[in-house]
Design a protein around this motif. Structure first.
Motif, PDB file in Angstrom:
ATOM      1  N   ALA A 143     -22.105  23.313  37.950  1.00  0.00           N
ATOM      2  CA  ALA A 143     -21.263  24.368  38.579  1.00  0.00           C
ATOM      3  C   ALA A 143     -20.835  25.381  37.595  1.00  0.00           C
ATOM      4  N   LEU A 144     -20.457  24.974  36.381  1.00  0.00           N
ATOM      5  CA  LEU A 144     -19.707  26.241  35.454  1.00  0.00           C
ATOM      6  C   LEU A 144     -21.053  26.936  34.703  1.00  0.00           C
ATOM      7  N   ILE A 145     -22.161  26.234  34.391  1.00  0.00           N
ATOM      8  CA  ILE A 145     -23.473  26.931  34.226  1.00  0.00           C
ATOM      9  C   ILE A 145     -23.837  27.994  34.908  1.00  0.00           C
ATOM     10  N   ARG A 146     -23.791  27.733  36.403  1.00  0.00           N
ATOM     11  CA  ARG A 146     -24.367  28.472  37.358  1.00  0.00           C
ATOM     12  C   ARG A 146     -23.283  29.631  37.156  1.00  0.00           C
ATOM     13  N   GLY A 147     -22.054  29.467  37.252  1.00  0.00           N
ATOM     14  CA  GLY A 147     -20.932  30.461  37.442  1.00  0.00           C
ATOM     15  C   GLY A 147     -21.237  31.504  36.275  1.00  0.00           C
ATOM     16  N   PHE A 148     -21.607  30.968  35.298  1.00  0.00           N
ATOM     17  CA  PHE A 148     -21.506  31.815  34.037  1.00  0.00           C
ATOM     18  C   PHE A 148     -22.766  32.698  34.215  1.00  0.00           C
ATOM     19  N   MET A 206     -14.282  27.206  43.287  1.00  0.00           N
ATOM     20  CA  MET A 206     -13.527  28.154  43.721  1.00  0.00           C
ATOM     21  C   MET A 206     -12.908  29.382  42.966  1.00  0.00           C
ATOM     22  N   HIS A 207     -12.626  29.167  41.738  1.00  0.00           N
ATOM     23  CA  HIS A 207     -12.081  30.101  40.608  1.00  0.00           C
ATOM     24  C   HIS A 207     -13.383  31.021  40.262  1.00  0.00           C
ATOM     25  N   LEU A 208     -14.724  30.336  40.191  1.00  0.00           N
ATOM     26  CA  LEU A 208     -15.870  31.200  39.984  1.00  0.00           C
ATOM     27  C   LEU A 208     -16.147  32.253  40.980  1.00  0.00           C
ATOM     28  N   ARG A 209     -16.118  31.717  42.234  1.00  0.00           N
ATOM     29  CA  ARG A 209     -16.350  32.547  43.353  1.00  0.00           C
ATOM     30  C   ARG A 209     -15.420  33.543  43.675  1.00  0.00           C
ATOM     31  N   CYS A 210     -14.157  33.364  42.978  1.00  0.00           N
ATOM     32  CA  CYS A 210     -13.038  34.291  43.089  1.00  0.00           C
ATOM     33  C   CYS A 210     -13.096  35.263  41.909  1.00  0.00           C
ATOM     34  N   PHE A 258     -14.416  15.050  41.858  1.00  0.00           N
ATOM     35  CA  PHE A 258     -14.822  15.888  43.094  1.00  0.00           C
ATOM     36  C   PHE A 258     -13.835  17.109  43.261  1.00  0.00           C
ATOM     37  N   VAL A 259     -12.516  17.002  43.278  1.00  0.00           N
ATOM     38  CA  VAL A 259     -11.596  17.898  43.294  1.00  0.00           C
ATOM     39  C   VAL A 259     -11.703  19.090  42.349  1.00  0.00           C
ATOM     40  N   GLN A 260     -11.781  18.549  41.171  1.00  0.00           N
ATOM     41  CA  GLN A 260     -11.867  19.370  40.106  1.00  0.00           C
ATOM     42  C   GLN A 260     -13.178  20.368  40.389  1.00  0.00           C
ATOM     43  N   SER A 261     -14.437  19.735  40.618  1.00  0.00           N
ATOM     44  CA  SER A 261     -15.344  20.457  40.630  1.00  0.00           C
ATOM     45  C   SER A 261     -15.324  21.737  41.672  1.00  0.00           C
ATOM     46  N   ALA A 262     -14.883  21.150  42.884  1.00  0.00           N
ATOM     47  CA  ALA A 262     -14.667  22.233  43.924  1.00  0.00           C
ATOM     48  C   ALA A 262     -13.518  23.538  43.503  1.00  0.00           C
ATOM     49  N   VAL A 293     -13.594  33.446  35.675  1.00  0.00           N
ATOM     50  CA  VAL A 293     -14.461  32.837  34.814  1.00  0.00           C
ATOM     51  C   VAL A 293     -13.670  32.019  33.979  1.00  0.00           C
ATOM     52  N   ALA A 294     -12.555  32.781  33.418  1.00  0.00           N
ATOM     53  CA  ALA A 294     -11.604  32.230  32.587  1.00  0.00           C
ATOM     54  C   ALA A 294     -10.848  30.698  33.003  1.00  0.00           C
ATOM     55  N   ASP A 295     -10.293  30.724  34.311  1.00  0.00           N
ATOM     56  CA  ASP A 295      -9.592  29.818  34.832  1.00  0.00           C
ATOM     57  C   ASP A 295     -10.671  28.632  35.071  1.00  0.00           C
ATOM     58  N   ALA A 296     -11.735  28.900  35.360  1.00  0.00           N
ATOM     59  CA  ALA A 296     -12.909  27.743  35.672  1.00  0.00           C
ATOM     60  C   ALA A 296     -13.104  27.222  34.220  1.00  0.00           C
ATOM     61  N   SER A 297     -13.428  28.071  33.315  1.00  0.00           N
ATOM     62  CA  SER A 297     -13.438  27.431  31.977  1.00  0.00           C
ATOM     63  C   SER A 297     -12.618  26.596  31.519  1.00  0.00           C
ATOM     64  N   ARG A 298     -11.186  26.910  31.851  1.00  0.00           N
ATOM     65  CA  ARG A 298     -10.026  26.316  31.257  1.00  0.00           C
ATOM     66  C   ARG A 298      -9.861  24.830  32.257  1.00  0.00           C
ATOM     67  N   LEU A 299     -10.200  24.934  33.455  1.00  0.00           N
ATOM     68  CA  LEU A 299     -10.032  23.720  34.260  1.00  0.00           C
ATOM     69  C   LEU A 299     -11.283  22.594  33.915  1.00  0.00           C
ATOM     70  N   PHE A 300     -12.170  23.326  33.351  1.00  0.00           N
ATOM     71  CA  PHE A 300     -13.483  22.558  33.006  1.00  0.00           C
ATOM     72  C   PHE A 300     -12.985  21.563  31.467  1.00  0.00           C
ATOM     73  N   ALA A 301     -12.708  22.382  30.779  1.00  0.00           N
ATOM     74  CA  ALA A 301     -12.278  21.707  29.567  1.00  0.00           C
ATOM     75  C   ALA A 301     -11.018  20.820  29.590  1.00  0.00           C
ATOM     76  N   GLU A 302     -10.095  20.925  30.760  1.00  0.00           N
ATOM     77  CA  GLU A 302      -9.319  19.897  31.133  1.00  0.00           C
ATOM     78  C   GLU A 302      -9.761  18.509  31.687  1.00  0.00           C
ATOM     79  N   MET A 303     -10.799  18.599  32.220  1.00  0.00           N
ATOM     80  CA  MET A 303     -11.461  17.760  32.695  1.00  0.00           C
ATOM     81  C   MET A 303     -11.654  16.522  31.916  1.00  0.00           C
TER      82      MET A 303
END
Length: 560
Positions: A185-190, A158-162, A150-154, A165-175
């Motif tokens: 969240a990431l597909i929509r952000g892209f 946050m990274h995407l809306r700021c 839940f925290v990671q998705s939020a 995209v790179a930070d969001a992708s990195r966080l997604f890969a670390e999950m």
């Protein structure tokens, strides 16, 4: 404000009633429940669970002030109470207050949970504050919640809306674990950041990982496919939608219609629309918007509108704007006036986008008086409204009126954009207002801080050239940082023909020959420049080149 501290069962009952009011959107009844719980000041403290439920209740209905009053009246607060209030601010568009309260919570010694961190991350996203988001991330890591889904998705959101995209992708890969919300969240952000290939690649990875997509996933994937006009992808996603049983979902169906329409497969879009048991406003708007992109389907759009109207379906400003765009592109003034009449009867005043479409429709149909009347009747005007009428003035040869409108626009405090200046320069050029046009071209950069595009330079060069200032026009061509366009050299060549400037005409023509060697019109104009100056040999040589360029081309003929 003090709450009843009667038997525990009373607090449980009131909490249950409040939850029912939230579920049924019964705000008035919920307030009545709250009033029943209020008594005269008492030594007994209010019930913690009931107070928290009241904060959640008021937050759900957007009454953040009432939620905060209940929160401030609580002598003791649990992590759920703090989280409810932080979430109330974050969800109701007050991210700064959410972050201030989150900081106060930490200073008070209360320990946040995964939902608190998630709400704080959402507040950072709302405030577009990546630095605060990093601090929330660090706090979550200290509290051993950094790995919580839940925290990671939020945090990813946050990274995407700021914009990172790179930070969001990195966080997604670390999950370690990912649910459909994380993928979405990431597909929509892209998609929102126009990384369409990445969005489609991630959607494919999601399917390979055996994660079942939902209607939000399909909406984003279809939007990405439509943006890059990948019809084959739309068809594959369509197959997946059928297999997973989402074809009955109206949101998914509307997205499918929209995607097929944007990929110019209007027949497929219509088949899906006709297969719907009860087509709604969204699907109807999607199909009509698709028709508006193809002049050949203008009659289909008009017939569909009549069908919707006869069925008594709701019609909104977006659908009517698409219809007016069709009328503008096909110069169908008759149908356009009927849409206008419908607007007067059924649509509330004040829809700026719809009013702008109406002005544009009348202007493109050559009905300048009606366009001006529609503009004058608008209760609210934005930069698009003013630009539309300035464009209409230029296209109808009313350059002085365009200048007057621009001055009025400035007086009204509406800031022009680059399109406004493009329309204004064009109006000045076609009305012979050279000095005024160059003045606006200069003020665009010095006063409004707008960097000119190639189109602005082309208009300025055309202004100078038409006014006989050929040397100044040529200097401007050489001054441009970008590669000069054919329209710039074309303006120079045409002006050199009018003013008899052979050297500059020859230079402009040579540049045009290298850009488009098969365009016969440039050879013809240069030959005429030579002939007008009695340079017969040069004219003959150029006409010979013209004849060679025209070989193999089908000669035009009349059937009459």
């Amino acid at each position: 404000m003090t709450l009843v501290n009667g038997p525990k069962s009373a607090a449980v009952l009131y909490s249950s009633l409040l939850q029912s009011c939230i579920g049924s959107n019964a705000f008035r009844q919920g307030k009545s429940v709250h009033h029943r719980t209020i008594i005269a000041p008492s030594a007994s403290p209010p019930d913690l669970h009931l107070s928290t439920k009241l904060v959640i209740f008021y937050s759900h209905f957007g009454d953040v002030a009432a939620a905060r009053r209940v929160f401030d009246g609580m002598p003791h607060r649990s992590v759920v109470s703090w989280t409810a209030m932080v979430s109330a601010y974050a969800k109701n568009g007050r991210p700064r207050e959410a972050l201030e309260l989150f900081a106060l919570m930490l200073r008070s010694g209360a320990r946040a949970n995964q939902f608190t961190f998630g709400s704080a991350a959402s507040a950072c996203a709302g405030a577009r504050c990546a630095r605060s988001g990093e601090q929330v991330h660090a706090c979550a890591a200290k509290g051993r919640f950094a790995g919580d889904m839940f925290v990671q998705s939020a945090l990813m959101d946050m990274h995407l809306r700021c914009g990172s995209v790179a930070d969001a992708s990195r966080l997604f890969a670390e999950m370690e674990r990912k649910d459909v919300v994380s993928w979405n969240a990431l597909i929509r952000g892209f998609v929102e950041h126009k990384h369409y290939s990445d969005a489609l690649g991630l959607f494919a990875s999601m399917l390979r990982d055996a994660m079942v997509p939902d209607h939000f996933t399909f909406g984003s994937a279809l939007k990405a496919s439509a943006a890059v006009s990948l019809l084959s992808n739309v068809e594959l996603i369509h197959t997946c939608i059928i297999k997973l049983g989402y074809l009955g979902n109206k949101i998914v169906t509307a997205s499918l219609i929209d995607s097929y329409a944007k990929c110019r497969s209007l027949s497929s879009a219509r088949v899906i629309y006709d297969s719907m048991c009860e087509p709604d406003l969204v699907s109807s708007t999607a199909l009509i918007s698709g028709y508006s992109m193809d002049r050949n389907h203008s009659k289909d759009a008009m017939k569909l509108f009549c069908k919707i109207h006869r069925k008594g379906l709701r019609i909104d400003g977006v659908l009517l704007s698409s219809l007016l765009a069709i009328c503008a592109n096909t110069a169908s003034i008759k149908f356009g006036t009927q849409v206008h009449a419908y607007m007067c009867k059924k649509q509330p005043m004040g829809d700026a986008a719809l009013d702008n479409a109406l002005v544009d429709m009348y202007a493109k149909a050559g009905e300048f008086t009606d366009a001006r009347r529609a503009f004058d009747e608008m209760p609210h005007r934005n930069v698009i409204s003013w630009t539309s009428l300035i464009t209409a003035c230029g296209e109808n040869g009313f350059g002085e009126d365009a200048v007057t409108l621009f001055d009025r626009m400035a007086e009204d405090g509406v800031k022009p954009n680059d399109v406004t200046f493009l329309a204004l320069l064009s109006a000045c050029s076609h009305s012979g207002l050279m000095n005024k046009g160059i003045e606006y071209f200069t003020s665009m950069m010095s006063k409004y801080g707008i960097n000119p595009r190639v189109e602005h330079y082309s208009s300025a060069i055309d202004l100078l050239a038409r006014g006989g200032q050929l040397e100044d026009a040529w200097k401007l061509v050489q001054k441009i940082n970008a590669e000069p366009s054919s329209s710039m050299f074309g303006a120079m060549l045409g002006a050199c023909k009018i003013h008899g400037n052979v050297p500059l005409g020859e230079t402009a023509a040579k540049n045009l020959f290298s850009m488009d060697p098969e365009s016969s019109v440039n050879y013809a104009v240069l030959a005429n420049i030579f002939a007008d100056s009695c340079l017969w040999e040069n004219a003959q040589r150029t006409r010979k080149l013209l004849a060679e360029t025209s070989r193999g081309k089908e000669v035009g003929y009349s059937v009459i």
